[in-house]
Design a protein around this motif. Structure first.
Motif, short mmCIF file in Angstrom:
data_model
loop_
_atom_site.label_atom_id
_atom_site.label_comp_id
_atom_site.label_asym_id
_atom_site.label_seq_id
_atom_site.Cartn_x
_atom_site.Cartn_y
_atom_site.Cartn_z
N LEU A 5 0.83 -1.19 0.00
CA LEU A 5 0.00 0.00 0.00
C LEU A 5 0.87 1.24 0.00
CD1 LEU A 5 -2.71 1.49 0.42
CD2 LEU A 5 -2.47 1.05 2.86
N HIS A 6 0.61 2.12 -0.95
CA HIS A 6 1.31 3.40 -1.01
C HIS A 6 0.72 4.31 0.06
CE1 HIS A 6 3.69 6.49 -2.89
NE2 HIS A 6 2.63 7.28 -2.96
N CYS A 7 1.54 4.83 0.97
CA CYS A 7 1.05 5.55 2.14
C CYS A 7 1.05 7.06 2.02
CB CYS A 7 1.88 5.17 3.35
SG CYS A 7 1.70 3.46 3.78
N SER A 8 1.61 7.60 0.98
CA SER A 8 1.63 9.06 0.87
C SER A 8 0.63 9.50 -0.19
CB SER A 8 3.04 9.55 0.53
OG SER A 8 3.44 9.05 -0.72
N GLY A 9 0.51 10.79 -0.38
CA GLY A 9 -0.45 11.30 -1.36
C GLY A 9 -1.85 11.23 -0.80
N ASN A 10 -2.79 10.73 -1.58
CA ASN A 10 -4.18 10.64 -1.16
C ASN A 10 -4.37 9.35 -0.36
OD1 ASN A 10 -6.95 10.40 -0.90
ND2 ASN A 10 -7.36 11.30 -2.90
N VAL A 11 -4.13 9.42 0.93
CA VAL A 11 -4.15 8.24 1.79
C VAL A 11 -5.53 7.58 1.79
CG1 VAL A 11 -3.85 7.39 4.15
CG2 VAL A 11 -2.27 9.08 3.23
N TYR A 45 4.44 6.22 10.32
CA TYR A 45 5.81 5.88 10.69
C TYR A 45 6.86 6.74 9.99
CZ TYR A 45 4.87 1.73 13.50
OH TYR A 45 4.49 0.88 14.48
N HIS A 46 6.53 7.31 8.85
CA HIS A 46 7.55 8.08 8.14
C HIS A 46 7.94 9.33 8.93
CE1 HIS A 46 3.73 9.75 6.69
NE2 HIS A 46 4.37 10.89 6.59
N TYR A 47 7.21 9.65 10.00
CA TYR A 47 7.56 10.80 10.83
C TYR A 47 8.57 10.45 11.92
CZ TYR A 47 3.56 13.04 8.70
OH TYR A 47 2.68 13.56 7.80
N ASN A 48 8.78 9.16 12.17
CA ASN A 48 9.66 8.74 13.24
C ASN A 48 10.52 7.57 12.73
OD1 ASN A 48 10.85 7.67 15.56
ND2 ASN A 48 9.09 8.20 16.83
N ALA A 49 11.81 7.77 12.70
CA ALA A 49 12.71 6.79 12.07
C ALA A 49 12.72 5.44 12.77
CB ALA A 49 14.12 7.36 12.01
N GLU A 50 12.68 5.41 14.10
CA GLU A 50 12.79 4.13 14.80
C GLU A 50 11.60 3.21 14.53
OE1 GLU A 50 13.13 2.45 19.32
OE2 GLU A 50 14.03 4.39 18.86
N PRO A 51 10.35 3.67 14.71
CA PRO A 51 9.23 2.78 14.37
C PRO A 51 9.21 2.41 12.90
CG PRO A 51 8.46 4.57 15.75
CD PRO A 51 9.88 4.89 15.35
#
Length: 71
Positions: A5-11, A45-51
């Motif tokens: 699943l592509h997570c960016s753009g039109n979620v 998750y793209h906002y936090n590198a560890e998760p």
């Protein structure tokens, strides 16, 4: 069957597409695995590198057990 699943753009649109892809898999006798529908918190998750690293590793582990990957 792992459905990517592509997570960016039109979620919202991407989530609807993933749900439709899952239904299509079932109609053809497959068992879909769509982790981002099961664990929607992974969408951020793209906002936090560890998760994100943990999420990517879990995805790789799951894909090892799938017969196919649909994108």
């Amino acid at each position: 069957m792992y459905v990517s699943l592509h997570c960016s753009g039109n979620v919202e649109s991407n989530l609807k597409f993933a749900q439709a892809a899952g239904r299509y898999c079932i109609e053809w006798g497959h068992i879909p695995f769509i982790d981002k529908l099961l664990y929607p918190e992974r969408l951020t998750y793209h906002y936090n590198a560890e998760p994100n690293a943990t999420g990517l590793q879990s995805t790789h582990d799951i894909i090892k057990h799938c017969d196919e990957v649909w994108m």
